[in-house]
Design a protein around this motif. Sequence first.
Motif, PDB file in Angstrom:
ATOM      1  N   ARG A   1       0.846  -1.195   0.000  1.00  0.00           N
ATOM      2  CA  ARG A   1       0.000   0.000   0.000  1.00  0.00           C
ATOM      3  C   ARG A   1       0.880   1.243   0.000  1.00  0.00           C
ATOM      4  O   ARG A   1       1.970   1.253   0.578  1.00  0.00           O
ATOM      5  N   LYS A   2       0.394   2.288  -0.650  1.00  0.00           N
ATOM      6  CA  LYS A   2       1.105   3.558  -0.635  1.00  0.00           C
ATOM      7  C   LYS A   2       0.891   4.233   0.716  1.00  0.00           C
ATOM      8  O   LYS A   2      -0.248   4.449   1.137  1.00  0.00           O
ATOM      9  N   VAL A   3       2.001   4.544   1.375  1.00  0.00           N
ATOM     10  CA  VAL A   3       1.942   5.150   2.701  1.00  0.00           C
ATOM     11  C   VAL A   3       2.946   6.299   2.780  1.00  0.00           C
ATOM     12  O   VAL A   3       3.821   6.438   1.929  1.00  0.00           O
ATOM     13  N   TYR A   4       2.801   7.107   3.814  1.00  0.00           N
ATOM     14  CA  TYR A   4       3.758   8.173   4.093  1.00  0.00           C
ATOM     15  C   TYR A   4       3.956   8.220   5.600  1.00  0.00           C
ATOM     16  O   TYR A   4       3.110   7.764   6.371  1.00  0.00           O
ATOM     17  N   GLU A   5       5.092   8.738   6.030  1.00  0.00           N
ATOM     18  CA  GLU A   5       5.390   8.790   7.457  1.00  0.00           C
ATOM     19  C   GLU A   5       5.127  10.184   7.994  1.00  0.00           C
ATOM     20  O   GLU A   5       5.555  11.185   7.417  1.00  0.00           O
ATOM     21  N   ARG A   6       4.404  10.243   9.120  1.00  0.00           N
ATOM     22  CA  ARG A   6       4.129  11.507   9.793  1.00  0.00           C
ATOM     23  C   ARG A   6       4.247  11.317  11.289  1.00  0.00           C
ATOM     24  O   ARG A   6       3.555  10.473  11.872  1.00  0.00           O
ATOM     25  N   ASP A   7       5.147  12.061  11.907  1.00  0.00           N
ATOM     26  CA  ASP A   7       5.351  11.989  13.357  1.00  0.00           C
ATOM     27  C   ASP A   7       5.636  10.562  13.814  1.00  0.00           C
ATOM     28  O   ASP A   7       5.151  10.111  14.861  1.00  0.00           O
ATOM     29  N   GLY A   8       6.420   9.825  12.997  1.00  0.00           N
ATOM     30  CA  GLY A   8       6.794   8.468  13.365  1.00  0.00           C
ATOM     31  C   GLY A   8       5.742   7.424  13.096  1.00  0.00           C
ATOM     32  O   GLY A   8       5.910   6.255  13.454  1.00  0.00           O
ATOM     33  N   THR A   9       4.633   7.811  12.453  1.00  0.00           N
ATOM     34  CA  THR A   9       3.537   6.884  12.158  1.00  0.00           C
ATOM     35  C   THR A   9       3.354   6.761  10.651  1.00  0.00           C
ATOM     36  O   THR A   9       3.376   7.762   9.932  1.00  0.00           O
ATOM     37  N   LEU A  10       3.180   5.528  10.178  1.00  0.00           N
ATOM     38  CA  LEU A  10       2.891   5.297   8.769  1.00  0.00           C
ATOM     39  C   LEU A  10       1.393   5.427   8.540  1.00  0.00           C
ATOM     40  O   LEU A  10       0.594   4.728   9.165  1.00  0.00           O
ATOM     41  N   LEU A  11       1.011   6.329   7.645  1.00  0.00           N
ATOM     42  CA  LEU A  11      -0.388   6.546   7.321  1.00  0.00           C
ATOM     43  C   LEU A  11      -0.634   6.241   5.855  1.00  0.00           C
ATOM     44  O   LEU A  11       0.226   6.479   5.000  1.00  0.00           O
ATOM     45  N   ALA A  12      -1.812   5.719   5.556  1.00  0.00           N
ATOM     46  CA  ALA A  12      -2.160   5.384   4.177  1.00  0.00           C
ATOM     47  C   ALA A  12      -2.416   6.658   3.376  1.00  0.00           C
ATOM     48  O   ALA A  12      -3.033   7.601   3.876  1.00  0.00           O
ATOM     49  N   ASP A  13      -1.954   6.677   2.148  1.00  0.00           N
ATOM     50  CA  ASP A  13      -2.211   7.808   1.273  1.00  0.00           C
ATOM     51  C   ASP A  13      -3.647   7.729   0.755  1.00  0.00           C
ATOM     52  O   ASP A  13      -4.192   6.642   0.545  1.00  0.00           O
ATOM     53  N   ALA A  14      -4.271   8.872   0.575  1.00  0.00           N
ATOM     54  CA  ALA A  14      -5.651   8.923   0.065  1.00  0.00           C
ATOM     55  C   ALA A  14      -5.850  10.237  -0.660  1.00  0.00           C
ATOM     56  O   ALA A  14      -5.111  11.204  -0.451  1.00  0.00           O
ATOM     57  N   LYS A  15      -6.879  10.299  -1.487  1.00  0.00           N
ATOM     58  CA  LYS A  15      -7.101  11.469  -2.334  1.00  0.00           C
ATOM     59  C   LYS A  15      -7.408  12.732  -1.534  1.00  0.00           C
ATOM     60  O   LYS A  15      -7.188  13.844  -2.011  1.00  0.00           O
ATOM     61  N   TYR A  16      -7.927  12.599  -0.314  1.00  0.00           N
ATOM     62  CA  TYR A  16      -8.265  13.773   0.466  1.00  0.00           C
ATOM     63  C   TYR A  16      -7.194  14.125   1.502  1.00  0.00           C
ATOM     64  O   TYR A  16      -7.418  14.929   2.402  1.00  0.00           O
ATOM     65  N   ILE A  17      -6.001  13.511   1.375  1.00  0.00           N
ATOM     66  CA  ILE A  17      -4.895  13.812   2.283  1.00  0.00           C
ATOM     67  C   ILE A  17      -4.076  14.981   1.730  1.00  0.00           C
ATOM     68  O   ILE A  17      -3.714  15.007   0.559  1.00  0.00           O
ATOM     69  N   GLN A  18      -3.803  15.952   2.584  1.00  0.00           N
ATOM     70  CA  GLN A  18      -2.924  17.064   2.217  1.00  0.00           C
ATOM     71  C   GLN A  18      -1.569  16.820   2.867  1.00  0.00           C
ATOM     72  O   GLN A  18      -1.470  16.666   4.083  1.00  0.00           O
ATOM     73  N   HIS A  19      -0.509  16.772   2.064  1.00  0.00           N
ATOM     74  CA  HIS A  19       0.820  16.428   2.580  1.00  0.00           C
ATOM     75  C   HIS A  19       1.648  17.666   2.896  1.00  0.00           C
ATOM     76  O   HIS A  19       1.469  18.730   2.291  1.00  0.00           O
TER      77      HIS A  19
ATOM     78  N   ARG B   1       5.678  -4.380  21.345  1.00  0.00           N
ATOM     79  CA  ARG B   1       5.979  -3.573  22.531  1.00  0.00           C
ATOM     80  C   ARG B   1       5.206  -2.260  22.537  1.00  0.00           C
ATOM     81  O   ARG B   1       5.379  -1.438  23.424  1.00  0.00           O
ATOM     82  N   VAL B   2       4.368  -2.083  21.524  1.00  0.00           N
ATOM     83  CA  VAL B   2       3.527  -0.894  21.422  1.00  0.00           C
ATOM     84  C   VAL B   2       2.082  -1.355  21.302  1.00  0.00           C
ATOM     85  O   VAL B   2       1.801  -2.336  20.603  1.00  0.00           O
ATOM     86  N   THR B   3       1.152  -0.686  21.991  1.00  0.00           N
ATOM     87  CA  THR B   3      -0.252  -1.076  21.907  1.00  0.00           C
ATOM     88  C   THR B   3      -0.780  -0.820  20.502  1.00  0.00           C
ATOM     89  O   THR B   3      -0.216  -0.043  19.741  1.00  0.00           O
ATOM     90  N   GLU B   4      -1.884  -1.465  20.173  1.00  0.00           N
ATOM     91  CA  GLU B   4      -2.435  -1.318  18.826  1.00  0.00           C
ATOM     92  C   GLU B   4      -2.856   0.109  18.530  1.00  0.00           C
ATOM     93  O   GLU B   4      -2.844   0.547  17.381  1.00  0.00           O
ATOM     94  N   ARG B   5      -3.248   0.877  19.545  1.00  0.00           N
ATOM     95  CA  ARG B   5      -3.622   2.277  19.339  1.00  0.00           C
ATOM     96  C   ARG B   5      -2.417   3.197  19.402  1.00  0.00           C
ATOM     97  O   ARG B   5      -2.555   4.422  19.296  1.00  0.00           O
ATOM     98  N   GLY B   6      -1.233   2.636  19.549  1.00  0.00           N
ATOM     99  CA  GLY B   6      -0.020   3.447  19.575  1.00  0.00           C
ATOM    100  C   GLY B   6       0.230   4.159  18.264  1.00  0.00           C
ATOM    101  O   GLY B   6       0.963   5.149  18.207  1.00  0.00           O
ATOM    102  N   GLY B   7      -0.378   3.651  17.191  1.00  0.00           N
ATOM    103  CA  GLY B   7      -0.223   4.275  15.890  1.00  0.00           C
ATOM    104  C   GLY B   7      -1.395   5.127  15.475  1.00  0.00           C
ATOM    105  O   GLY B   7      -1.464   5.575  14.326  1.00  0.00           O
ATOM    106  N   ARG B   8      -2.342   5.380  16.396  1.00  0.00           N
ATOM    107  CA  ARG B   8      -3.501   6.205  16.060  1.00  0.00           C
ATOM    108  C   ARG B   8      -3.161   7.675  16.277  1.00  0.00           C
ATOM    109  O   ARG B   8      -2.966   8.128  17.410  1.00  0.00           O
ATOM    110  N   ALA B   9      -3.088   8.437  15.193  1.00  0.00           N
ATOM    111  CA  ALA B   9      -2.701   9.838  15.274  1.00  0.00           C
ATOM    112  C   ALA B   9      -3.678  10.655  16.107  1.00  0.00           C
ATOM    113  O   ALA B   9      -3.303  11.629  16.762  1.00  0.00           O
ATOM    114  N   ASP B  10      -4.967  10.275  16.107  1.00  0.00           N
ATOM    115  CA  ASP B  10      -5.960  11.048  16.859  1.00  0.00           C
ATOM    116  C   ASP B  10      -5.755  10.957  18.355  1.00  0.00           C
ATOM    117  O   ASP B  10      -6.123  11.864  19.099  1.00  0.00           O
ATOM    118  N   ASP B  11      -5.160   9.864  18.835  1.00  0.00           N
ATOM    119  CA  ASP B  11      -4.909   9.713  20.267  1.00  0.00           C
ATOM    120  C   ASP B  11      -3.720  10.546  20.729  1.00  0.00           C
ATOM    121  O   ASP B  11      -3.491  10.699  21.929  1.00  0.00           O
TER     122      ASP B  11
END
Length: 301
Positions: free
Chosen positions: A214-232, A275-285
């Motif tokens: 999948r196409k992804v990008y890194e932000r603040d140490g988190t890999l996020l999926a690319d999407a048409k409504y994402i502003q980089h 060693r990281v919880t599953e929500r450790g990668g949730r940017a909203d948290d």
Amino acid sequence: MNSYKLNHIEQLESEAILIMREVAAQFEKPVLLFSGGKDSIVMAHLAYKAFYPGKIPFPFMHVDTGHNFDETIEFRDWLANKLGIEMIIVSVQDSIDQGKVKEEKGARASRNGLQITTLLDGLEKYKFDAAFGGARRDEEKARAKERFFSHRDEFSQWDPKNQRPELWNLFNGRKDLGEHFRVFPLSNWTEMDVWQYIAAENIAIPNLYFSHKRKVYERDGTLLADAKYIQHFEDEKVEEKVIRFRTIGDITCTGAVLSKASTLEDIIQEVASARVTERGGRADDKRSEAAMEERKKQGYF
């Protein structure tokens, strides 16, 4: 003497089914909040077992942000058809169009927080008095404060300091007009328990949970999926990587992990060594230290 003893997963299943049946008995209009993630899928499976051979006696409701993974929507519709249940869909876009919430702007914009208004409007519109949620106590510290039956006042707010005791599996569902409950049958489950149950019961899940390109990008140490409504941002580079998701939510804030786990057995091994919880990668948290608790007080899941 009967020497049969339930194992750990069977005990959790039995507890969750008891809670679902208790809700069906105590409340007039329950609903299962369905996100398309593994926890809500497990709840759907438990509801099927709890009331089999009868039909599941309550509808499901999905809060659609409009920024979902395509795979999530496809799986949601497939499961609703398989179980023969009513899937109510309430839309964040409708809330925006009606002027009830304001769309965030900028590269960090997300609709995840906007779900609160849409969810509460949906509960009020259909007059639901109990809503099943898939939250678990091991996910995040704010969720560890919840009871199985979580009381919400007439403003749908949650007071973590005013939780009702639940001794000997006695659940107090008394409420005044306009109040409701959130109910969490998976409270005592861990991420590992969920995966072991999915494997044991052979439960179908979206392919997002398995490794894929999948196409992804890194932000603040988190890999996020690319999407048409994402502003980089200028320094963010979109690359194709082999990843999977440990949790599924709004695409703008759901982090991926590099992984080659292509089977349930692989996932269980991976979770065991994480060693990281599953929500450790949730940017909203990560928006604030108490982000989850603040949203829960406002009416979040």
